[in-house]
Design an enzyme around this catalytic site. Sequence first.
Site: not given
Ligand code: FAD
Length: 312
Positions: A139, A142-143
């Site tokens: 990302c 992000c980083d």
């Molecule tokens: P996610 O964070 O994707 O979490 C979904 C969760 O659901 C996961 O833990 C997964 O294990 C769980 N899950 C999946 N399937 C199932 C199931 N069947 N049953 C139960 N649980 C399940 N964004 C920023 O704004 N600032 C940043 O600095 C930033 N840094 C980042 C750095 C990295 C390395 C990455 C990869 C992303 C970064 N992002 C950042 C992006 C941000 O992390 C994502 O946009 C955000 O986390 C998305 O949130 P979400 O709630 O959609 O789910």
Amino acid sequence: MQKHEKVIIIGSGPAAHTAAIYTARALLSPLLFEGLYAGGVAAGGQLTTTTEVENFPGFPNGISGTELMINMREQSINCGAKIETLTVDSIDLKNRPYTVTVGADTFTTDSIIISTGATAKRLNIKGEDTFWQRGMSACAVCDGALPIFRNKPLIVVGGGDSACEEAHFLTKYASKVTLIVRKDTLRASKIMQERVLKDPNIDILWNTETIEALGDKALQQVRIKNNKTNTESLLDANGLFYAIGHTPNTRFLNGQIDCDESGYIITKPGTTQTNLPGVFAAGDVQDKTYRQAITAAGSGCMAALEAEKSLS
Ligand code: FAD
Ligand code: NDP
């Protein structure tokens, strides 16, 4: 025995916890399944795989991704959400109330908020485990602004819109950006292609594959291979950013909800509603454009308010 819930939330990132906070405060007593390394990501979601988060409002000095997610989890519990560290295996959406299966247990529910996120694809090259988050990331937005990348040579891998956007974004910080493309064309939209092709700060290496990450405590060099000539070479690089696509965690839905060709859940524009009544999708599982913690949290709030309305 089958237990009945008003709202089941699946996922554990910012979208899931925001939905949990709002539905708990609406006295819907939500049950949240946070997953047990579901999709290869720890409970807490993608932010648990990063170091500092500097762009989530409210933390003037930044906050570690893991700490931010621990705080969100605690807030969900304090508001009255129930959390189970289990992965949802399947859901049955043929009849309402819907059925959610978790191991040997089944639950019925009036509404479901799906916020299972997406997993960034990785190349799994040699050295990746050692240098992940020590110069390697999936990302750039992000980083990319971290001090270790300032005025340093950086590499982006990929040829789609994300790769072009991230390469362009990194030129703000890098001494030079190299875009590594495995074919001799970019898949990105014409406008994004034009932007990188015209940018004097971006070099493009065509027909090139990334095969090894090297360094000492942090990434210093990347071994690449021209797949036409089979010649290998080393590139100096303090940052290696993958932009080779994401996989939305929607396989467990088994085709019961309308998804696009890449597997992202389709929501009605401006809402979190899926094609099924009482089933909402929030966060990265339905968003392949913004993919940020704050946008995920915002859509989690929308899903909770829409779920509350659908239940009243
Ligand atoms: P996610 O964070 O994707 O979490 C979904 C969760 O659901 C996961 O833990 C997964 O294990 C769980 N899950 C999946 N399937 C199932 C199931 N069947 N049953 C139960 N649980 C399940 N964004 C920023 O704004 N600032 C940043 O600095 C930033 N840094 C980042 C750095 C990295 C390395 C990455 C990869 C992303 C970064 N992002 C950042 C992006 C941000 O992390 C994502 O946009 C955000 O986390 C998305 O949130 P979400 O709630 O959609 O789910
Ligand atoms: P895409 O799937 O569109 O592109 C992935 C890129 O990574 C492709 O160039 C692909 O190469 C390359 N790739 C995949 N696997 C590998 C591998 N193993 N080794 C090397 N290269 C690899 O993903 P994006 O994240 O770029 O875009 C996803 C969607 O989001 C698209 O619809 C895009 O339009 C949209 N988007 C739009 C933006 C905007 O409009 N501003 C910004 C970002 C995304 P190949 O081409 O050879 O298959």
